[in-house]
Structures are given as C-alpha cells and as structure tokens.
Write a protein that holds these residues in place. Structure first.
Motif, PDB file in Angstrom:
ATOM      1  N   GLY A   1       4.852  -2.283  -9.852  1.00 61.49           N
ATOM      2  CA  GLY A   1       4.184  -3.453 -10.303  1.00 61.49           C
ATOM      3  C   GLY A   1       2.707  -3.235 -10.529  1.00 61.49           C
ATOM      4  O   GLY A   1       2.143  -3.680 -11.521  1.00 61.49           O
ATOM      5  N   GLY A   2       2.020  -2.562  -9.575  1.00 61.43           N
ATOM      6  CA  GLY A   2       0.581  -2.377  -9.672  1.00 61.43           C
ATOM      7  C   GLY A   2       0.184  -1.448 -10.801  1.00 61.43           C
ATOM      8  O   GLY A   2      -0.835  -1.648 -11.465  1.00 61.43           O
ATOM      9  N   VAL A   3       0.994  -0.431 -11.031  1.00 63.76           N
ATOM     10  CA  VAL A   3       0.700   0.519 -12.105  1.00 63.76           C
ATOM     11  C   VAL A   3       0.849  -0.169 -13.454  1.00 63.76           C
ATOM     12  O   VAL A   3       0.004  -0.013 -14.350  1.00 63.76           O
ATOM     13  N   GLY A  44      -8.250   0.555  -2.636  1.00 67.63           N
ATOM     14  CA  GLY A  44      -7.366   1.031  -1.574  1.00 67.63           C
ATOM     15  C   GLY A  44      -6.691  -0.104  -0.843  1.00 67.63           C
ATOM     16  O   GLY A  44      -5.498  -0.055  -0.546  1.00 67.63           O
ATOM     17  N   TYR A  45      -7.435  -1.157  -0.562  1.00 66.61           N
ATOM     18  CA  TYR A  45      -6.875  -2.315   0.128  1.00 66.61           C
ATOM     19  C   TYR A  45      -5.801  -2.994  -0.725  1.00 66.61           C
ATOM     20  O   TYR A  45      -4.749  -3.377  -0.224  1.00 66.61           O
ATOM     21  N   CYS A  46      -6.076  -3.126  -2.013  1.00 67.13           N
ATOM     22  CA  CYS A  46      -5.139  -3.832  -2.889  1.00 67.13           C
ATOM     23  C   CYS A  46      -3.870  -3.029  -3.186  1.00 67.13           C
ATOM     24  O   CYS A  46      -2.786  -3.580  -3.229  1.00 67.13           O
ATOM     25  N   HIS A  50       0.332  -2.047   0.596  1.00 70.40           N
ATOM     26  CA  HIS A  50       1.741  -2.396   0.496  1.00 70.40           C
ATOM     27  C   HIS A  50       2.655  -1.339   1.110  1.00 70.40           C
ATOM     28  O   HIS A  50       3.795  -1.620   1.439  1.00 70.40           O
ATOM     29  N   ALA A  51       2.168  -0.137   1.292  1.00 74.83           N
ATOM     30  CA  ALA A  51       2.999   0.934   1.848  1.00 74.83           C
ATOM     31  C   ALA A  51       3.345   0.699   3.308  1.00 74.83           C
ATOM     32  O   ALA A  51       4.345   1.235   3.795  1.00 74.83           O
ATOM     33  N   ILE A  52       2.562  -0.120   4.011  1.00 77.77           N
ATOM     34  CA  ILE A  52       2.851  -0.329   5.426  1.00 77.77           C
ATOM     35  C   ILE A  52       3.783  -1.503   5.689  1.00 77.77           C
ATOM     36  O   ILE A  52       4.248  -1.677   6.808  1.00 77.77           O
ATOM     37  N   ILE A  56       5.983  -2.354   9.177  1.00 80.45           N
ATOM     38  CA  ILE A  56       5.778  -3.568   9.970  1.00 80.45           C
ATOM     39  C   ILE A  56       7.100  -4.295  10.145  1.00 80.45           C
ATOM     40  O   ILE A  56       7.439  -4.744  11.240  1.00 80.45           O
ATOM     41  N   TYR A  57       7.858  -4.403   9.076  1.00 73.73           N
ATOM     42  CA  TYR A  57       9.132  -5.123   9.116  1.00 73.73           C
ATOM     43  C   TYR A  57      10.101  -4.470  10.093  1.00 73.73           C
ATOM     44  O   TYR A  57      10.745  -5.157  10.889  1.00 73.73           O
TER      45      TYR A  57
END
Length: 73
Positions: A1-3, A44-46, A50-52, A56-57
């Motif tokens: 999505g980000g790319v 980097g934040y944006c 999402h990789a983490i 977390i889940y």
C-alpha cells in the motif's frame, strides 16, 4: 500500500508540472541538512512502524482486543 501511494504521489507531481504547468518559485536551498533527520524520522515512523503490528498481535494475552490497542492514545 505505501509503495503504491508513494508512486502515485510522484506521478501526480509530475503531472502537475508537465501537463498543468504548475510552477514553484521557492526561495532557499533544495536540501536542508538541519531538518533532514526529522524528515527521515517521519518517513521511518510512517512506513516502518507497520512491521511490528504482527508481533504485537501475537504477543498479546487477548488478541481479540487488538483493534482497541490501535485506537489508544
């Protein structure tokens, strides 16, 4: 999505400059080294945060409450 979003933004900027002839007459330097760390940190934040989410889940005691975690401040 980000790319895909990044590519779309670049294409839109080229469209504005080449087809619509929108010009920018800015003053100052093209690359500001003082604020470069801030810009890199925001990217980097944006994009890398999402990789983490999967970690977390999977480490949650109650994974069913994951949507609630996304909306906490």
């Amino acid at each position: 999505g980000g790319v895909i979003a990044s590519i779309l933004v670049v294409l839109c900027l080229f469209w504005l400059g080449l087809v619509d002839h929108v010009r920018y007459y800015g003053k100052g330097s093209t690359l500001n080294m003082i604020t470069l760390p801030v810009a890199l940190g925001l990217y980097g934040y944006c994009y890398l945060g999402h990789a983490i989410f999967p970690n977390i889940y999977t480490s949650m005691e109650k994974p069913s409450q994951f949507p609630v975690v996304l909306f906490t401040r």
